[in-house]
Structure formats: structure tokens, C-alpha cells
Write an enzyme that holds these catalytic residues in place. Structure first.
Site, mmCIF file in Angstrom:
data_model
loop_
_atom_site.group_PDB
_atom_site.id
_atom_site.type_symbol
_atom_site.label_atom_id
_atom_site.label_comp_id
_atom_site.label_asym_id
_atom_site.label_seq_id
_atom_site.Cartn_x
_atom_site.Cartn_y
_atom_site.Cartn_z
ATOM 1 N N LYS A 84 0.699 -1.326 0.085
ATOM 2 C CA LYS A 84 0.037 -0.085 -0.118
ATOM 3 C C LYS A 84 1.112 1.274 -0.170
ATOM 4 O O LYS A 84 1.677 1.461 0.646
ATOM 5 C CB LYS A 84 -0.929 -0.058 1.217
ATOM 6 C CG LYS A 84 -1.735 1.419 1.498
ATOM 7 C CD LYS A 84 -2.523 1.005 2.635
ATOM 8 C CE LYS A 84 -3.141 2.561 2.991
ATOM 9 N NZ LYS A 84 -4.127 2.550 4.351
ATOM 10 N N LYS A 143 -9.988 13.102 8.440
ATOM 11 C CA LYS A 143 -9.361 12.595 9.899
ATOM 12 C C LYS A 143 -9.508 13.687 10.762
ATOM 13 O O LYS A 143 -8.988 14.836 10.730
ATOM 14 C CB LYS A 143 -7.988 12.000 9.903
ATOM 15 C CG LYS A 143 -7.941 10.775 9.037
ATOM 16 C CD LYS A 143 -6.576 10.185 9.107
ATOM 17 C CE LYS A 143 -6.396 8.977 8.032
ATOM 18 N NZ LYS A 143 -6.868 7.884 8.909
ATOM 19 N N ASP A 181 -12.198 7.618 3.886
ATOM 20 C CA ASP A 181 -10.794 7.197 4.532
ATOM 21 C C ASP A 181 -10.510 5.735 4.725
ATOM 22 O O ASP A 181 -9.580 5.439 5.431
ATOM 23 C CB ASP A 181 -11.240 7.607 5.982
ATOM 24 C CG ASP A 181 -9.783 7.698 6.897
ATOM 25 O OD1 ASP A 181 -8.805 7.870 6.177
ATOM 26 O OD2 ASP A 181 -10.022 7.680 8.133
ATOM 27 N N ARG A 193 -7.639 0.095 0.516
ATOM 28 C CA ARG A 193 -8.071 -0.942 -0.041
ATOM 29 C C ARG A 193 -8.568 -0.683 -1.423
ATOM 30 O O ARG A 193 -8.498 -1.668 -2.198
ATOM 31 C CB ARG A 193 -9.198 -1.715 0.792
ATOM 32 C CG ARG A 193 -10.619 -0.802 1.032
ATOM 33 C CD ARG A 193 -11.401 -1.018 2.075
ATOM 34 N NE ARG A 193 -10.713 -0.847 3.316
ATOM 35 C CZ ARG A 193 -11.471 -0.979 4.478
ATOM 36 N NH1 ARG A 193 -12.507 -1.787 4.565
ATOM 37 N NH2 ARG A 193 -10.558 -0.907 5.436
#
Length: 507
Positions: free
Chosen positions: A265, A277, A349, A353
């Protein structure tokens, strides 16, 4: 740093070694006083009333405890006593901790030639030697690139392992290359996001390719669009920085027995997107959200130098930022990945993935025998396993066992987690093939199940969630505070040990 073995034990070994710093490991006794068969021998050999000094300094030989004694006009000039704890607790992890503590004390004493006399009884000699050598070098890592006045930290030029058979020396051949890979990963993770950009990751890959003669391909935005990488590009579209899809290839000398793909990643900064965030979410530390890419690039650097036979290794990073702008992906958007699956974005957020989805599809098209991805993927994994273990999910028992063993050998603890298929119901979407997040319970499991949807069925695959292990505020075991480079040793051990080139049943 040069490593060598001296098979003789103290005090005979001292006749073959004339360095300036000797570190001796001592066990803790039942009466809270240090004990060791070498203690009396050491006292005799060096002519120093050690027992009195130990009593005076209240040295109890607790794990990692160090006592440095200067010996003027004598050889060695510095004697370091390092605690090992109870004899029954001796392990590779304990050796790593003792070697790290001793090497840090040696640097503080200005040592140029260090000898480690640590007991390895009951441990495999090669594994013990490598553990001590890796811990010695990695404990001395100091990243001062961004300080205006760097503090000089001269390191020992040679490290001698006393009481370790010469037959163990071949295991030390990989130490410096492996540690260089770990150090590269640490530097990438520790670098601020205005330095470690997607372009910087691509430049790092180019340097590895140039220095070690391996192949690099970097796909630009238009190339990714042509391949239909809508999930990856959806994350990247909010940033002013161009995404870089990185593909390094190591081809071994001789025939290829196995093909392996490592996927990392590569979120060089994660603001959270429109699911921003907030304070307390460690947004200032989201530079380490590319820890997976740092690990696979560090592994690539080590593998390219070590040149393992029989295994072709592909290293893949979909690098980008997750930012907020007028062009950023919205909550509620639907993206289409390169395998045609549609994804409803219910949380911007949960972006890592999405980038991994297209990277895994790309990796599977290379027709590898196994795919392993590493990612700082979920806070749920940190809650489940803390900061000392990474989560491991796999659809293949042989691959999982091989990675668990490789991690243990490298001092990187993994814990296998379940791929419970019933939990996938939490990813159902009324408007798309799946959502990018499921319910809060079992969040790290549903994240792994999401990734599995982009892996070719029956292909051996493993996912490592390193969110809790990629960084340590206070230091952990043999590793100093800061970026850990977690994952590099596991991958290098797995690939170079032959596990990745073994029988199909292993992976």
C-alpha cells in the site's frame, strides 16, 4: 559493518581477539543476582573484581539491562555486561534485545571493534548468529537527514560473535543486505509527506533498479486509465500530485521455479478525504500510511542484492495521496475497479483497500504462484493485536505457515486471523457490487475479505495488516523508536530461504 564468528568461548577467545569493547551476557539468578558460567572465567581472564562491582552497581541482569566498565590501559578497554533475564527464558528475541542494548552501549563508549559473548545454548547457531548481527546493526540506525546539525555516531567496524561456530558464518552473508532493506524502509516511512511523495517512491524504485540491475516499469495516470484502474485513480483524483504505479521485477540467474508478487500500500499521505481525519486521529502521522510500500521496496532492495535463485519477484506499488479538493472522490460515489467490480464509497478514509484492489488485479494478471500484500490498512487490527504483532490473513495454509516462520526468524511477529466468509455480508451494497467498508465489528476481517475479492480464485494469497507495527514511539524490543521497517525481514527470509521456491504444497 563486518561480522565474524569466533568459536572458542571465554576466556580462550580473548587470545584471538584484540578489539576495544567486549559485551558479555549474564543470566539473572534466583536471588536477584547475576549468574553465568562465564562470570568466574571472565573475572579470572580480565583480573577485575567483577562480583564486587556488580554488587556495588546493583546490576541484576534483567533483560536488556547494561553495565559499562572502563578499563584504563587494558584490553579490552570497555567491558559491557548485559542482562539476559532467567536462563529458561532465553530465546532469539532475547538475544536480539541483548545484542541491541550492548551495541548501543558500545557506541556510547566509542567502540570501533565489538565482541559479543552471548550464550546460544539450546538455539540453532545460524539463527542465533543472524539474530545478534541484525539486532546489532539495526539498533544503531539513526535517521538524521532532516536535522540542521547531525550528531556524529561512529559505529563499530567489526562485530565478533564469541562462542558461535564458524559453520554459522554463511548465515551472516545476508545480514547487511537485509538490514539495508530495513533501513531503506525506515527512511521512507520516516520521511515527511512533502518529501516522500508518489514521485519519490518511483525515484526510489528507479535507484534500486539502476543500482542492482533489475527491471522497472512506472505506469502514469493515462496508463492506469487505459487499464481501467478506477478504484486506484478514484483515490488519487483529489491530489495535485500525479499517481505513480510502480512495478519492479527481479529475475533470478538460471531457471525460474516460482513467480512471486509483493504488493505494498502506497498512500504517501492520507487526510481521510471527505471523511476527514480529526484531532486525535493521528492525522499528523499519516506519512506512515505508505508503510506497506516501504516494506516491499526495502525487500526489493535486499532481494536484488542477495540474488536468490529460482524465484522471480514482482514488487508492485500503487502510489498516490488521499486528499480533499473539488475533484476528490465523494462519499456515495461508485468506482469501477480494473476487474469490472463496482464499489460504493461509503467512507473515503477506507482508501487503501481501493488502491490495493487494482494493484492486486494487476499482480494476479502476472500469473504468480503466490501474492502477498502489506498494508497499514485498519485501526481495527491495532485494537485486536496491539503494536507488537501484525495480522495475517491467507487463503492458503502452506503460505501462511511459511510467512509465520519467516517472520519469527526475523523477529517480526505475525498472528493468523480468520477469513470468515459470513462476514462478507457486511460489504453488500444495494447499488453496487460491494461497499468499501463493512460494520465496525470485525473491521480488519471485512477489509481482508474486500481485498480477497480482487485476487484470482484459488491463487495463494496472504494479506499482512501492519498498521500497529510500522511505527514505535518508544522503541520495541531490539528496534529503536520511530519507523520500524516491519515486514522487510519476513519477506526476505521467506523468499531467500527457499520457501517461496519449494513444492507447490508450501504455497
Amino acid at each position: 559493518m563486518e561480522f565474524r564468528c569466533i568459536p572458542e568461548h571465554l576466556p580462550a577467545a580473548l587470545s584471538q581477539w584484540d578489539g576495544d569493547c567486549l559485551a558479555v551476557g549474564l543470566f539473572a539468578g534466583a536471588d536477584d543476582r547475576p549468574e553465568h558460567p562465564q562470570l568466574q572465567q571472565l573475572t579470572t581472564a580480565l583480573g577485575q573484581p567483577l562480583a564486587e562491582r556488580l554488587e556495588q552497581r546493583r546490576f541484576k541482569a534483567k533483560p536488556g539491562e547494561c553495565l559499562s566498565l572502563d578499563r584504563l590501559d587494558a584490553t579490552p578497554q570497555t567491558l559491557i555486561l548485559v542482562g539476559l533475564g532467567a536462563p529458561a527464558d532465553l530465546s532469539l528475541a532475547g538475544l536480539r534485545q541483548a545484542a541491541a542494548a550492548a551495541s548501543q552501549a558500545a557506541v556510547a563508549a566509542g567502540a570501533r571493534h565489538l565482541a559479543l559473548a552471548l550464550p546460544i545454548e539450546g538455539l540453532e547457531a545460524g539463527a542465533a548468529a543472524r539474530a545478534m548481527a541484525e539486532a546489532t546493526r539495526l539498533a544503531l540506525f539513526s535517521d538524521q537527514r532532516f536535522k540542521s546539525e547531525a550528531e556524529p555516531r561512529p559505529q563499530p567496524a567489526t562485530v565478533s560473535l564469541i562462542g558461535v561456530a564458524k559453520a554459522a558464518e554463511p548465515t551472516l552473508a545476508a545480514v547487511n543486505a537485509t538490514c539495508a532493506g530495513v533501513e531503506l524502509a525506515r527512511e521512507l516511512v520516516a520521511a515527511p509527506p512533502n518529501v516522500a511523495t508518489p514521485q519519490h517512491l518511483a525515484d526510489t524504485a528507479a535507484a534500486i533498479a539502476r543500482d542492482f540491475g533489475i527491471t522497472l516499469r512506472v505506469l502514469e495516470r493515462s496508463d492506469c486509465e487505459a487499464l481501467g484502474m478506477g478504484a486506484y485513480l478514484g483515490v488519487a483524483q483529489g491530489s495535485d500530485l500525479a499517481p505513480k504505479f510502480i512495478h519492479l521485477t527481479y529475475t533470478p540467474p538460471g531457471p525460474v521455479q516460482r513467480r512471486i508478487a509483493l504488493v505494498g500500500k502506497g498512500l504517501t499521505f492520507d487526510s481521510g478525504g471527505y471523511n476527514l481525519k480529526t484531532a486525535g486521529s493521528q492525522i499528523e502521522m499519516m506519512k506512515y500510511d505508505m508503510g506497506g510500500s516501504a516494506s516491499v521496496l526495502g525487500a526489493a532492495r535486499a532481494i536484488a542484492e542477495l540474488k536468490p535463485a529460482g524465484v522471480e519477484v514482482h514488487v508492485i506499488v500503487a502510489a498516490c495521496e488521499n486528499m480533499i479538493s473539488g475533484g476528490a472522490v465523494h462519499p456515495g460515489d461508485i468506482l469501477t475497479a480494473s476487474n469490472g467490480k463496482t464499489i460504493e464509497i461509503n467512507n473515503t478514509d477506507a482508501e487503501g483497500r481501493l488502491t490495493l484492489a487494482d494493484a492486486l488485479v494487476y499482480a494476479c494478471k502476472l500469473e504468480p504462484d503466490a501474492v502477498v500484500d502489506l498494508a497499514t490498512l485498519t485501526g481495527a487490527c491495532v485494537i485486536a493485536l496491539g503494536e507488537e504483532m501484525a495480522g495475517l490473513w491467507s487463503n492458503n495454509d502452506g503460505l501462511a505457515e511459511a510467512l509465520l516462520g519467516a517472520g519469527q526468524a526475523g523477529g517480526e511477529d505475525l498472528w493468523r486471523m480468520p477469513l470468515r466468509s459470513s462476514y462478507k455480508a457486511g460489504l453488500k451494497s444495494p447499488v453496487a457490487d460491494l461497499k468499501n467498508t463493512g460494520p465496525r465489528p470485525g473491521g480488519s476481517i471485512t477489509a481482508a475479505l474486500f481485498l480477497q475479492d480482487f485476487v484470482t480464485p484459488k491463487l495463494a494469497w496472504a494479506h499482512l495488516d501492519i498498521a500497529g507495527t510500522v511505527w514505535s514511539d518508544k522503541g520495541r524490543g531490539a528496534d529503536p523508536a520511530g519507523a520500524t521497517g516491519f515486514g522487510v525481514r519476513t519477506l526476505v527470509n521467506w523468499i531467500c530461504s527457499g520457501a517461496a521456491t519449494g513444492a507447490a504444497a508450501r504455497i
